[in-house]
Design an enzyme around this catalytic site. Structure first.
Site, PDB file in Angstrom:
ATOM      1  N   HIS A  87     -19.020  65.590  52.917  1.00 42.88           N
ATOM      2  CA  HIS A  87     -18.860  64.319  51.648  1.00 42.88           C
ATOM      3  C   HIS A  87     -20.005  63.507  51.944  1.00 42.88           C
ATOM      4  O   HIS A  87     -20.110  62.738  53.757  1.00 42.88           O
ATOM      5  CB  HIS A  87     -17.712  64.315  51.681  1.00 42.88           C
ATOM      6  CG  HIS A  87     -17.502  63.392  50.837  1.00 42.88           C
ATOM      7  ND1 HIS A  87     -17.118  61.347  51.205  1.00 42.88           N
ATOM      8  CD2 HIS A  87     -16.749  63.921  49.823  1.00 42.88           C
ATOM      9  CE1 HIS A  87     -16.835  60.846  49.641  1.00 42.88           C
ATOM     10  NE2 HIS A  87     -16.879  61.874  48.417  1.00 42.88           N
ATOM     11  N   TYR A  89     -11.295  55.831  42.493  1.00 43.48           N
ATOM     12  CA  TYR A  89     -11.317  55.099  43.825  1.00 43.48           C
ATOM     13  C   TYR A  89      -9.941  54.205  43.280  1.00 43.48           C
ATOM     14  O   TYR A  89      -9.680  54.078  41.878  1.00 43.48           O
ATOM     15  CB  TYR A  89     -12.381  53.862  43.388  1.00 43.48           C
ATOM     16  CG  TYR A  89     -13.561  54.064  44.495  1.00 43.48           C
ATOM     17  CD1 TYR A  89     -14.146  54.706  45.770  1.00 43.48           C
ATOM     18  CD2 TYR A  89     -14.671  53.837  43.714  1.00 43.48           C
ATOM     19  CE1 TYR A  89     -15.234  54.710  46.020  1.00 43.48           C
ATOM     20  CE2 TYR A  89     -15.737  53.879  43.726  1.00 43.48           C
ATOM     21  CZ  TYR A  89     -16.694  54.903  45.317  1.00 43.48           C
ATOM     22  OH  TYR A  89     -17.639  55.067  45.804  1.00 43.48           O
ATOM     23  N   ASP A 144     -11.363  61.842  43.437  1.00 44.08           N
ATOM     24  CA  ASP A 144     -10.977  60.861  42.609  1.00 44.08           C
ATOM     25  C   ASP A 144     -11.680  59.627  42.665  1.00 44.08           C
ATOM     26  O   ASP A 144     -11.690  59.570  43.027  1.00 44.08           O
ATOM     27  CB  ASP A 144      -9.255  61.361  42.957  1.00 44.08           C
ATOM     28  CG  ASP A 144      -8.365  60.599  44.265  1.00 44.08           C
ATOM     29  OD1 ASP A 144      -9.518  59.973  44.859  1.00 44.08           O
ATOM     30  OD2 ASP A 144      -7.473  60.701  44.869  1.00 44.08           O
ATOM     31  N   PHE A 162     -18.115  57.849  41.911  1.00 42.81           N
ATOM     32  CA  PHE A 162     -19.151  56.746  43.420  1.00 42.81           C
ATOM     33  C   PHE A 162     -19.304  55.391  42.665  1.00 42.81           C
ATOM     34  O   PHE A 162     -19.765  54.407  44.119  1.00 42.81           O
ATOM     35  CB  PHE A 162     -20.026  57.589  44.012  1.00 42.81           C
ATOM     36  CG  PHE A 162     -19.201  58.851  44.771  1.00 42.81           C
ATOM     37  CD1 PHE A 162     -19.760  58.733  45.626  1.00 42.81           C
ATOM     38  CD2 PHE A 162     -19.740  60.384  43.794  1.00 42.81           C
ATOM     39  CE1 PHE A 162     -19.282  59.994  46.504  1.00 42.81           C
ATOM     40  CE2 PHE A 162     -19.283  61.298  44.573  1.00 42.81           C
ATOM     41  CZ  PHE A 162     -18.562  61.763  45.998  1.00 42.81           C
TER      42      PHE A 162
END
Length: 222
Positions: free
Chosen positions: A189, A68, A66, A79
């Site tokens: 991740h 930031y 999701d 990202f």
């Protein structure tokens, strides 16, 4: 909210807009933006990943979780943060793996991955909005169903796309991808909590480019 959406995506996703879940989702998200609580990204950037990367141009999909949830960070691309904003730890680790994998630093000098999006990298989050300071706060509202439809559209309408699935939530979405006509690369991740469990050393960036070149597509300038 001044939503923008590229026409190719508007056509591909048209059936979703008429479904009951999407109407409910839309009302919930509008209510969140009207609540006075900061919601990220800004309304006009919710579909920015799609708007910057039309469906026929998608070569790589990078799936995040999701947006930031810190002020000024989310810009509608997984990202990525705007130029001038401190680079988050996960993105620092991504750039570290690029340098290790390719033998040179990323072409991205800061935290904005706009140059990737412009090359056909779909920087998609599984959930497209979030409350300020509350990670995961908009999970379960319906976004996941909508982003499933996005992945299904790429899977259906494109060929020889590279899907980079990092972390368990992203890897679960890999079940809908036809691996006979696309390349699916999976790893933990890139967050500091899990990057050392196999993200570092995964070499996804060189593998993606080798696959694209094999099928006559230009490699990504990572």
């Amino acid at each position: 909210m001044n939503i923008r959406l590229d026409e190719s995506w508007r056509r591909a996703l048209a059936p979703e807009f008429d479904k009951l879940y999407f109407g409910i989702l839309t009302e919930k998200i509008r209510s969140e933006y009207r609540s006075g609580w900061p919601i990220y990204p800004p309304g006009g950037m919710i579909f920015r990943a799609l708007d910057l990367c039309p469906l026929p141009e998608v070569r790589v999909v990078i799936l995040g979780q999701d947006p930031y949830h810190g002020a000024g960070q989310a810009e509608g691309l997984s990202f990525s943060v705007p130029t001038g904003v401190a680079i988050p730890p996960s993105l620092q680790n991504i750039k570290q793996e690029i340098a290790s994998d390719l033998g040179h630093p990323s072409v991205i000098p800061d935290g904005s991955l706009l140059k990737w999006a412009e090359q056909g990298v779909l920087l998609l989050n599984a959930t497209l909005t979030v409350r300020a300071g509350q990670a995961g706060s908009h999970q379960g509202l319906g976004w996941e169903t909508f982003t499933d439809a996005i992945i299904e559209a790429v899977n259906r309408e494109q060929e020889h796309v590279v899907f980079l699935l990092w972390g368990s939530p992203a890897r679960r979405k890999g079940a809908m991808i036809d691996r006979s006509k696309h390349l699916v690369l999976e790893a933990p991740h890139p967050s500091p909590l899990s990057a050392y469990r196999g993200f570092f050393g995964c070499r996804h960036f060189s593998k993606a480019n080798a696959y694209l070149k094999h099928w006559g597509k230009a490699p990504i300038l990572w």
